[in-house]
Structure formats: C-alpha cells, structure tokens
Design a protein around this motif. Structure first.
Motif, PDB file in Angstrom:
ATOM      1  N   MET A   1       0.793  -1.215   0.097  1.00 22.01           N
ATOM      2  CA  MET A   1      -0.034   0.004  -0.061  1.00 22.01           C
ATOM      3  C   MET A   1       1.045   1.312   0.051  1.00 22.01           C
ATOM      4  N   THR A   2       0.642   2.122  -0.868  1.00 22.22           N
ATOM      5  CA  THR A   2       1.384   3.403  -1.123  1.00 22.22           C
ATOM      6  C   THR A   2       0.581   4.445  -0.293  1.00 22.22           C
ATOM      7  N   GLN A   3       1.400   5.170   0.600  1.00 18.43           N
ATOM      8  CA  GLN A   3       0.882   6.418   1.099  1.00 18.43           C
ATOM      9  C   GLN A   3       0.796   7.529   0.024  1.00 18.43           C
ATOM     10  N   ARG A   4      -0.356   8.399   0.413  1.00 23.45           N
ATOM     11  CA  ARG A   4      -0.491   9.515  -0.576  1.00 23.45           C
ATOM     12  C   ARG A   4       0.376  10.651  -0.154  1.00 23.45           C
ATOM     13  N   ALA A   5       0.750  11.316  -1.437  1.00 29.74           N
ATOM     14  CA  ALA A   5       1.591  12.405  -0.888  1.00 29.74           C
ATOM     15  C   ALA A   5       1.041  13.539  -0.270  1.00 29.74           C
ATOM     16  N   THR A   6       1.772  14.135   0.375  1.00 33.42           N
ATOM     17  CA  THR A   6       1.081  15.422   0.974  1.00 33.42           C
ATOM     18  C   THR A   6       1.235  16.792   0.368  1.00 33.42           C
ATOM     19  N   VAL A   7       0.316  17.724   0.398  1.00 38.27           N
ATOM     20  CA  VAL A   7       0.490  18.942  -0.344  1.00 38.27           C
ATOM     21  C   VAL A   7       1.290  19.757   0.899  1.00 38.27           C
ATOM     22  N   SER A   8       2.253  20.589   0.567  1.00 34.24           N
ATOM     23  CA  SER A   8       3.092  21.383   1.570  1.00 34.24           C
ATOM     24  C   SER A   8       2.816  23.043   1.140  1.00 34.24           C
ATOM     25  N   VAL A   9       2.853  23.547   2.079  1.00 32.88           N
ATOM     26  CA  VAL A   9       2.926  25.102   1.750  1.00 32.88           C
ATOM     27  C   VAL A   9       4.060  25.738   2.383  1.00 32.88           C
ATOM     28  N   ARG A  10       4.608  26.980   1.524  1.00 30.19           N
ATOM     29  CA  ARG A  10       5.826  27.724   1.678  1.00 30.19           C
ATOM     30  C   ARG A  10       5.333  28.999   1.675  1.00 30.19           C
ATOM     31  N   VAL A  11       5.948  29.574   2.584  1.00 31.98           N
ATOM     32  CA  VAL A  11       5.855  31.205   2.761  1.00 31.98           C
ATOM     33  C   VAL A  11       7.153  31.952   2.514  1.00 31.98           C
ATOM     34  N   ASP A  12       7.204  33.244   1.967  1.00 30.14           N
ATOM     35  CA  ASP A  12       8.325  34.055   1.881  1.00 30.14           C
ATOM     36  C   ASP A  12       8.127  35.164   2.713  1.00 30.14           C
ATOM     37  N   PRO A  13       8.474  35.204   4.047  1.00 29.34           N
ATOM     38  CA  PRO A  13       8.381  36.430   4.865  1.00 29.34           C
ATOM     39  C   PRO A  13       9.043  37.791   4.272  1.00 29.34           C
ATOM     40  N   GLU A  14       9.986  37.734   3.538  1.00 30.06           N
ATOM     41  CA  GLU A  14      10.535  38.869   2.852  1.00 30.06           C
ATOM     42  C   GLU A  14       9.528  39.453   1.868  1.00 30.06           C
ATOM     43  N   ARG A  15       8.711  38.785   1.426  1.00 34.85           N
ATOM     44  CA  ARG A  15       7.811  39.252   0.306  1.00 34.85           C
ATOM     45  C   ARG A  15       6.523  39.471   0.848  1.00 34.85           C
ATOM     46  N   CYS A  16       6.287  39.299   2.096  1.00 31.19           N
ATOM     47  CA  CYS A  16       5.120  39.374   2.703  1.00 31.19           C
ATOM     48  C   CYS A  16       4.860  41.139   2.929  1.00 31.19           C
ATOM     49  N   CYS A  17       3.606  41.408   2.661  1.00 33.80           N
ATOM     50  CA  CYS A  17       3.228  42.961   2.885  1.00 33.80           C
ATOM     51  C   CYS A  17       2.538  43.000   4.244  1.00 33.80           C
ATOM     52  N   CYS A  18       2.332  42.024   5.093  1.00 33.56           N
ATOM     53  CA  CYS A  18       1.787  41.971   6.506  1.00 33.56           C
ATOM     54  C   CYS A  18       0.235  42.489   6.317  1.00 33.56           C
ATOM     55  N   SER A  19      -0.471  41.920   5.310  1.00 31.11           N
ATOM     56  CA  SER A  19      -1.969  42.396   5.237  1.00 31.11           C
ATOM     57  C   SER A  19      -2.953  41.430   6.466  1.00 31.11           C
ATOM     58  N   GLY A  20      -2.293  40.158   6.670  1.00 34.45           N
ATOM     59  CA  GLY A  20      -2.982  39.393   7.620  1.00 34.45           C
ATOM     60  C   GLY A  20      -4.118  38.462   7.081  1.00 34.45           C
TER      61      GLY A  20
END
Length: 73
Positions: A1-20
């Motif tokens: 049985m194969t395990q389903r791959a997981t979606v991952s999230v990445r963020v770039d704090p340097e690019r963030c404009c802090c809108s929330g």
C-alpha cells in the motif's frame, strides 16, 4: 500500500506585505510575527480538510508570499 503524498505550503516572509489575510482565512496554518507582522507558517503540511482555506489564503495574499506545493506524479 502506498501512502498518498502530502501537499505542502511555503511562505516568503521577505515578500509578505503584512496584510494578515492569511491569518484571517486559515489561522490553523498561518500566523504573523509579533516583531514585524510578516507571515509565519504554523503547519507546513496541513491536513486535507484545511486545504480549501489554505488555497483561499494564497489567492487572497496581495504580495503572493504563499506557495502551495503539490507532489509530482
């Protein structure tokens, strides 16, 4: 049985404009730095039931600081 791959999230704090918008949309996954308000990732591999909110947060991010990484074939 194969395990389903997981979606991952990445963020770039340097690019963030802090809108929330990410924190308002998916607080289980995103947070904001107390120092400068930039995005912080709480759950880099969120469970499937949170993915709609994560996708919405990425769409709403004015600075495009959120990336959703889906596994390859």
């Amino acid at each position: 049985m194969t395990q389903r791959a997981t979606v991952s999230v990445r963020v770039d704090p340097e690019r963030c404009c802090c809108s929330g918008m990410c924190v308002l949309t998916a607080p289980e996954v995103f947070d904001q730095s107390e120092e400068d308000g930039s995005v912080r990732l709480r759950r880099p591999e969120p469970p499937e039931h949170l993915l709609p909110a994560v996708r919405q947060a990425a769409d709403l991010c004015p600075s495009r600081a959120i990336a959703i990484v889906t596994p390859g074939p």
